[in-house]
Design a protein around this motif. Sequence first.
Motif, PDB file in Angstrom:
ATOM      1  N   UNK A 254       0.864  -1.175   0.000  1.00 33.40           N
ATOM      2  CA  UNK A 254       0.000   0.000   0.000  1.00 33.40           C
ATOM      3  C   UNK A 254       0.905   1.231   0.000  1.00 33.40           C
ATOM      4  N   UNK A 255       0.894   1.929  -1.122  1.00 39.39           N
ATOM      5  CA  UNK A 255       1.723   3.122  -1.323  1.00 39.39           C
ATOM      6  C   UNK A 255       0.825   4.248  -1.838  1.00 39.39           C
ATOM      7  N   UNK A 256       1.413   5.408  -2.067  1.00 42.02           N
ATOM      8  CA  UNK A 256       0.652   6.522  -2.635  1.00 42.02           C
ATOM      9  C   UNK A 256      -0.021   6.046  -3.921  1.00 42.02           C
ATOM     10  N   UNK A 257      -1.316   6.287  -4.040  1.00 48.14           N
ATOM     11  CA  UNK A 257      -2.078   5.859  -5.208  1.00 48.14           C
ATOM     12  C   UNK A 257      -2.832   4.556  -5.022  1.00 48.14           C
ATOM     13  N   UNK A 258      -2.509   3.792  -3.988  1.00 48.10           N
ATOM     14  CA  UNK A 258      -3.172   2.499  -3.775  1.00 48.10           C
ATOM     15  C   UNK A 258      -4.659   2.649  -3.493  1.00 48.10           C
ATOM     16  N   UNK A 259      -5.033   3.690  -2.759  1.00 45.62           N
ATOM     17  CA  UNK A 259      -6.443   3.870  -2.443  1.00 45.62           C
ATOM     18  C   UNK A 259      -7.245   4.122  -3.714  1.00 45.62           C
ATOM     19  N   UNK A 260      -6.690   4.884  -4.633  1.00 45.97           N
ATOM     20  CA  UNK A 260      -7.363   5.121  -5.917  1.00 45.97           C
ATOM     21  C   UNK A 260      -7.499   3.809  -6.688  1.00 45.97           C
ATOM     22  N   UNK A 261      -6.493   2.966  -6.620  1.00 47.84           N
ATOM     23  CA  UNK A 261      -6.541   1.663  -7.289  1.00 47.84           C
ATOM     24  C   UNK A 261      -7.659   0.794  -6.696  1.00 47.84           C
ATOM     25  N   UNK A 262      -7.766   0.791  -5.383  1.00 50.39           N
ATOM     26  CA  UNK A 262      -8.779  -0.011  -4.692  1.00 50.39           C
ATOM     27  C   UNK A 262     -10.179   0.458  -5.077  1.00 50.39           C
TER      28      UNK A 262
ATOM     29  N   UNK B  34       3.773   6.866   7.123  1.00 52.82           N
ATOM     30  CA  UNK B  34       2.410   6.348   7.290  1.00 52.82           C
ATOM     31  C   UNK B  34       1.377   7.468   7.281  1.00 52.82           C
ATOM     32  N   UNK B  35       1.755   8.642   7.745  1.00 50.76           N
ATOM     33  CA  UNK B  35       0.816   9.761   7.782  1.00 50.76           C
ATOM     34  C   UNK B  35       0.303  10.083   6.379  1.00 50.76           C
ATOM     35  N   UNK B  36       1.172  10.007   5.404  1.00 54.55           N
ATOM     36  CA  UNK B  36       0.788  10.281   4.019  1.00 54.55           C
ATOM     37  C   UNK B  36      -0.248   9.258   3.549  1.00 54.55           C
ATOM     38  N   UNK B  37      -0.039   8.005   3.893  1.00 48.99           N
ATOM     39  CA  UNK B  37      -0.971   6.961   3.492  1.00 48.99           C
ATOM     40  C   UNK B  37      -2.311   7.114   4.201  1.00 48.99           C
ATOM     41  N   UNK B  38      -2.267   7.412   5.490  1.00 52.87           N
ATOM     42  CA  UNK B  38      -3.513   7.618   6.239  1.00 52.87           C
ATOM     43  C   UNK B  38      -4.302   8.781   5.650  1.00 52.87           C
ATOM     44  N   UNK B  39      -3.615   9.854   5.294  1.00 58.75           N
ATOM     45  CA  UNK B  39      -4.284  11.024   4.726  1.00 58.75           C
ATOM     46  C   UNK B  39      -4.941  10.677   3.395  1.00 58.75           C
ATOM     47  N   UNK B  40      -4.282   9.836   2.599  1.00 55.46           N
ATOM     48  CA  UNK B  40      -4.852   9.430   1.315  1.00 55.46           C
ATOM     49  C   UNK B  40      -6.134   8.628   1.515  1.00 55.46           C
ATOM     50  N   UNK B  41      -6.172   7.820   2.545  1.00 57.82           N
ATOM     51  CA  UNK B  41      -7.360   7.018   2.838  1.00 57.82           C
ATOM     52  C   UNK B  41      -8.474   7.917   3.367  1.00 57.82           C
ATOM     53  N   UNK B  42      -8.127   8.765   4.326  1.00 58.94           N
ATOM     54  CA  UNK B  42      -9.127   9.628   4.965  1.00 58.94           C
ATOM     55  C   UNK B  42      -8.399  10.760   5.690  1.00 58.94           C
ATOM     56  N   UNK B  43      -8.536  11.994   5.216  1.00 57.61           N
ATOM     57  CA  UNK B  43      -7.854  13.119   5.868  1.00 57.61           C
ATOM     58  C   UNK B  43      -8.248  13.296   7.338  1.00 57.61           C
ATOM     59  N   UNK B  44      -9.397  12.727   7.736  1.00 61.15           N
ATOM     60  CA  UNK B  44      -9.848  12.862   9.127  1.00 61.15           C
ATOM     61  C   UNK B  44      -9.331  11.741  10.019  1.00 61.15           C
TER      62      UNK B  44
END
Length: 161
Positions: free
Chosen positions: A27-35, A111-121
């Motif tokens: 899970x890297x930058x862009x993974x959430x968009x892929x999911x 990890x903060x970057x990944x968490x923010x990509x999933x949900x900024x809150x």
Amino acid sequence: MRRHLCLAMAVLSMLTLPAAAQDLKPFVAGSMKEITAARQGKPFILGMWSLTCTHCREDLALLSSLVKKHPDLDLVLVATDTPEEGEEIGTTLRQSGLGGAQAWVFADPFAERLRFEIDPKWHGELPRTYLYDPSHKTLAFSGKLDGLQLEQWLKKYYTRR
């Protein structure tokens, strides 16, 4: 440049995963968009968890029972651990009866970057679960899951017609 570096780190981390953990995706930058792109127009559950989280294990057991009741349930699990723990993550998922769920592991040292990509809150509290409806409107839950609430959501989106 930064994206290429993240991609290179993800590939390298997969090369160093033990064979039993090869089914884990980095899970890297862009993974959430892929999911979400892979599930356009479809409901799914996204579960964030960690090996060191007691309530996460309880949630995995609940999710496993729901997958048994609803075999068509689309469940995506993301471990907030590291790729080096891939073998233990895979073992835990298999022992929980979730070896068939799509599984990811955080593969970015930030990890903060990944968490923010999933949900900024989202600030990192675990377990964290997201229920995505077909239009991808989400309900987010922090802490131990409520089985009744999940069953109601499942009836709405996974009842056989």
